[in-house]
Scaffold this motif. Structure first.
Motif, PDB file in Angstrom:
ATOM      1  N   TYR A  45       0.739  -1.161  -0.020  1.00 30.43           N
ATOM      2  CA  TYR A  45       0.009  -0.048   0.003  1.00 30.43           C
ATOM      3  C   TYR A  45       0.911   1.395  -0.073  1.00 30.43           C
ATOM      4  CZ  TYR A  45      -3.327   3.359   1.561  1.00 30.43           C
ATOM      5  OH  TYR A  45      -4.104   4.756   1.782  1.00 30.43           O
ATOM      6  N   TYR A  46       1.886   1.208   0.766  1.00 24.20           N
ATOM      7  CA  TYR A  46       3.016   2.291   0.918  1.00 24.20           C
ATOM      8  C   TYR A  46       4.109   2.392  -0.142  1.00 24.20           C
ATOM      9  CZ  TYR A  46       0.253   2.582   5.197  1.00 24.20           C
ATOM     10  OH  TYR A  46      -0.616   2.533   6.117  1.00 24.20           O
ATOM     11  N   PHE A  47       4.486   0.984  -0.378  1.00 26.92           N
ATOM     12  CA  PHE A  47       5.833   1.003  -1.412  1.00 26.92           C
ATOM     13  C   PHE A  47       5.543  -0.108  -2.383  1.00 26.92           C
ATOM     14  CE2 PHE A  47       7.189   2.647   2.627  1.00 26.92           C
ATOM     15  CZ  PHE A  47       7.856   3.941   2.417  1.00 26.92           C
ATOM     16  N   LYS A  48       5.475   0.171  -3.503  1.00 30.52           N
ATOM     17  CA  LYS A  48       5.348  -1.031  -4.651  1.00 30.52           C
ATOM     18  C   LYS A  48       6.574  -1.858  -4.908  1.00 30.52           C
ATOM     19  CE  LYS A  48       1.334   0.769  -5.782  1.00 30.52           C
ATOM     20  NZ  LYS A  48       0.520   0.547  -4.709  1.00 30.52           N
ATOM     21  N   THR A  49       7.788  -1.370  -4.405  1.00 30.86           N
ATOM     22  CA  THR A  49       9.021  -1.995  -4.813  1.00 30.86           C
ATOM     23  C   THR A  49      10.021  -1.594  -3.559  1.00 30.86           C
ATOM     24  OG1 THR A  49       9.994  -0.363  -5.844  1.00 30.86           O
ATOM     25  CG2 THR A  49       8.779  -1.839  -7.067  1.00 30.86           C
ATOM     26  N   LYS A  50      10.984  -2.466  -3.425  1.00 26.52           N
ATOM     27  CA  LYS A  50      12.039  -2.311  -2.329  1.00 26.52           C
ATOM     28  C   LYS A  50      12.910  -1.187  -2.825  1.00 26.52           C
ATOM     29  CE  LYS A  50      15.701  -5.123  -1.557  1.00 26.52           C
ATOM     30  NZ  LYS A  50      16.321  -6.492  -0.852  1.00 26.52           N
ATOM     31  N   GLY A  51      13.028  -0.686  -4.130  1.00 26.11           N
ATOM     32  CA  GLY A  51      13.621   0.280  -4.208  1.00 26.11           C
ATOM     33  C   GLY A  51      12.987   1.719  -3.905  1.00 26.11           C
ATOM     34  N   GLU A  52      11.674   1.814  -3.883  1.00 24.84           N
ATOM     35  CA  GLU A  52      10.847   2.835  -3.304  1.00 24.84           C
ATOM     36  C   GLU A  52      11.344   2.758  -1.849  1.00 24.84           C
ATOM     37  OE1 GLU A  52       6.532   2.867  -4.151  1.00 24.84           O
ATOM     38  OE2 GLU A  52       7.114   2.745  -6.281  1.00 24.84           O
ATOM     39  N   LEU A  53      11.310   1.948  -1.104  1.00 24.49           N
ATOM     40  CA  LEU A  53      11.870   1.883   0.197  1.00 24.49           C
ATOM     41  C   LEU A  53      13.167   2.416   0.412  1.00 24.49           C
ATOM     42  CD1 LEU A  53      10.187  -1.212   1.748  1.00 24.49           C
ATOM     43  CD2 LEU A  53      10.389   0.892   2.891  1.00 24.49           C
ATOM     44  N   ALA A  54      14.191   2.116  -0.664  1.00 26.50           N
ATOM     45  CA  ALA A  54      15.453   2.683  -0.567  1.00 26.50           C
ATOM     46  C   ALA A  54      15.449   4.167  -0.765  1.00 26.50           C
ATOM     47  CB  ALA A  54      16.247   1.919  -1.762  1.00 26.50           C
ATOM     48  N   GLN A  55      14.548   4.429  -1.687  1.00 26.62           N
ATOM     49  CA  GLN A  55      14.238   6.020  -1.929  1.00 26.62           C
ATOM     50  C   GLN A  55      13.848   6.813  -0.582  1.00 26.62           C
ATOM     51  OE1 GLN A  55      15.052   7.770  -4.999  1.00 26.62           O
ATOM     52  NE2 GLN A  55      14.809   9.411  -3.607  1.00 26.62           N
ATOM     53  N   GLY A  56      13.066   6.096   0.201  1.00 26.59           N
ATOM     54  CA  GLY A  56      12.782   6.643   1.407  1.00 26.59           C
ATOM     55  C   GLY A  56      13.689   6.765   2.638  1.00 26.59           C
ATOM     56  N   VAL A  57      14.669   5.659   2.468  1.00 28.48           N
ATOM     57  CA  VAL A  57      15.825   5.568   3.406  1.00 28.48           C
ATOM     58  C   VAL A  57      16.960   6.712   2.989  1.00 28.48           C
ATOM     59  CG1 VAL A  57      17.844   4.213   3.758  1.00 28.48           C
ATOM     60  CG2 VAL A  57      15.547   2.986   3.991  1.00 28.48           C
ATOM     61  N   ALA A  58      17.159   6.984   1.575  1.00 31.96           N
ATOM     62  CA  ALA A  58      17.802   8.019   1.217  1.00 31.96           C
ATOM     63  C   ALA A  58      17.307   9.204   1.592  1.00 31.96           C
ATOM     64  CB  ALA A  58      18.039   7.795  -0.466  1.00 31.96           C
ATOM     65  N   ASP A  59      16.342   9.499   1.355  1.00 30.61           N
ATOM     66  CA  ASP A  59      15.495  10.806   1.871  1.00 30.61           C
ATOM     67  C   ASP A  59      15.917  10.932   3.448  1.00 30.61           C
ATOM     68  OD1 ASP A  59      14.369  11.213  -0.580  1.00 30.61           O
ATOM     69  OD2 ASP A  59      12.509  10.423  -0.147  1.00 30.61           O
ATOM     70  N   ILE A  60      15.700  10.011   4.300  1.00 33.86           N
ATOM     71  CA  ILE A  60      16.235  10.053   5.748  1.00 33.86           C
ATOM     72  C   ILE A  60      17.757  10.440   5.659  1.00 33.86           C
ATOM     73  CG2 ILE A  60      16.893   8.751   7.677  1.00 33.86           C
ATOM     74  CD1 ILE A  60      14.454   7.086   7.263  1.00 33.86           C
ATOM     75  N   PHE A  61      18.671   9.888   5.082  1.00 32.70           N
ATOM     76  CA  PHE A  61      19.801  10.496   5.045  1.00 32.70           C
ATOM     77  C   PHE A  61      20.064  11.927   4.751  1.00 32.70           C
ATOM     78  CE2 PHE A  61      21.360   6.017   3.160  1.00 32.70           C
ATOM     79  CZ  PHE A  61      21.055   5.267   4.669  1.00 32.70           C
ATOM     80  N   VAL A  62      19.529  12.407   3.597  1.00 34.67           N
ATOM     81  CA  VAL A  62      19.531  13.684   3.246  1.00 34.67           C
ATOM     82  C   VAL A  62      18.880  14.622   4.451  1.00 34.67           C
ATOM     83  CG1 VAL A  62      18.675  15.545   1.610  1.00 34.67           C
ATOM     84  CG2 VAL A  62      19.562  13.373   0.904  1.00 34.67           C
ATOM     85  N   GLY A  63      17.815  14.233   4.781  1.00 37.08           N
ATOM     86  CA  GLY A  63      16.842  15.048   5.842  1.00 37.08           C
ATOM     87  C   GLY A  63      17.650  15.250   7.238  1.00 37.08           C
ATOM     88  N   GLU A  64      18.201  14.115   7.772  1.00 39.05           N
ATOM     89  CA  GLU A  64      19.074  14.138   8.884  1.00 39.05           C
ATOM     90  C   GLU A  64      20.347  14.779   8.767  1.00 39.05           C
ATOM     91  OE1 GLU A  64      19.793   9.966  10.254  1.00 39.05           O
ATOM     92  OE2 GLU A  64      17.818   9.872  10.880  1.00 39.05           O
ATOM     93  N   THR A  65      21.020  14.973   7.556  1.00 37.49           N
ATOM     94  CA  THR A  65      22.287  15.692   7.292  1.00 37.49           C
ATOM     95  C   THR A  65      21.889  17.398   7.279  1.00 37.49           C
ATOM     96  OG1 THR A  65      23.165  14.100   5.776  1.00 37.49           O
ATOM     97  CG2 THR A  65      24.153  15.984   5.636  1.00 37.49           C
ATOM     98  N   GLU A  66      20.655  17.592   6.621  1.00 36.98           N
ATOM     99  CA  GLU A  66      20.319  18.874   6.493  1.00 36.98           C
ATOM    100  C   GLU A  66      19.890  19.368   7.989  1.00 36.98           C
ATOM    101  OE1 GLU A  66      18.040  19.242   2.217  1.00 36.98           O
ATOM    102  OE2 GLU A  66      17.006  18.471   3.775  1.00 36.98           O
ATOM    103  N   ALA A  67      19.287  18.592   8.657  1.00 37.51           N
ATOM    104  CA  ALA A  67      18.977  18.933  10.148  1.00 37.51           C
ATOM    105  C   ALA A  67      20.110  19.327  11.016  1.00 37.51           C
ATOM    106  CB  ALA A  67      18.184  17.755  10.842  1.00 37.51           C
TER     107      ALA A  67
END
Length: 192
Positions: A45-67
């Motif tokens: 329902y939230y992620f069609k593929t594991k790659g979409e989850l990887a994108q979410g994880v990458a967003d965490i890296f960027v968000g935490e670095t920006e913060a």
């Protein structure tokens, strides 16, 4: 709506931990389901593929670095103190980096084949760090081209220290890298 976002965030957080600790390739959606407590069928329902989850994880890296960089920027206006604060912040994760390596570097490597967009997004965290270090060195009077080179050297020192410390399971190696990184950034020549 908040409940749906909570589930999505829980899936991404679970994926981030599993990708870091056991690797992207071997982590299954069933593993992520079990760790997050969200039924396997609901993941789609939230992620069609594991790659979409990887994108979410990458967003965490960027968000935490920006913060982290925003917090450092707000804490002090002096560029040298900001650089010192950055090294201190990075050093706070010494133990986990020795144990598991760098989640950003591992994500870039692991995502590249199956989800190149996620790999590129994760790499933005490193670009943010290089940009921050370069700007702060420039603000302290160092020529821009020299500041950029020093920023890359500092990041290389940090990442190389993580890799070697992780491989040898020796926190001293990474502690030494932080000291070298600090010296590199604190005693960098100015153009005066």
């Amino acid at each position: 709506m908040a409940k749906q976002n909570d589930k999505r965030d829980a899936l991404i957080a679970s994926a981030a931990g599993l990708f870091w600790h056991q690797g992207y390739a071997v982590t299954s959606l069933a593993d992520i389901s079990a760790t997050s407590g969200i039924p396997l069928g609901n993941i789609y329902y939230y992620f069609k593929t594991k790659g979409e989850l990887a994108q979410g994880v990458a967003d965490i890296f960027v968000g935490e670095t920006e913060a982290m960089l925003a917090e450092i920027s707000e804490a002090n206006q002096n560029p040298r103190i900001r650089l010192q604060l950055l090294v201190e912040k990075l050093a706070q994760s010494l133990r986990s980096r020795v144990e598991h390596g760098c989640p950003i570097a591992l994500g870039i490597r692991d995502f590249r084949h199956e989800s190149p967009e996620a790999a590129a997004r994760a790499a933005e965290a490193f670009s943010l760090l290089i940009g921050f270090i370069g700007r702060e060195l420039g603000r302290s009077g160092i020529r821009p081209s020299t500041a950029l080179g020093l920023a890359r050297n500092a990041l290389t020192e940090w990442q190389g220290g993580i890799m070697l410390a992780h491989g040898l399971r020796d926190p001293t190696v990474l502690a030494e890298s932080f000291r070298r990184m600090e010296r590199l950034l604190m005693v960098a020549p100015s153009r005066n």
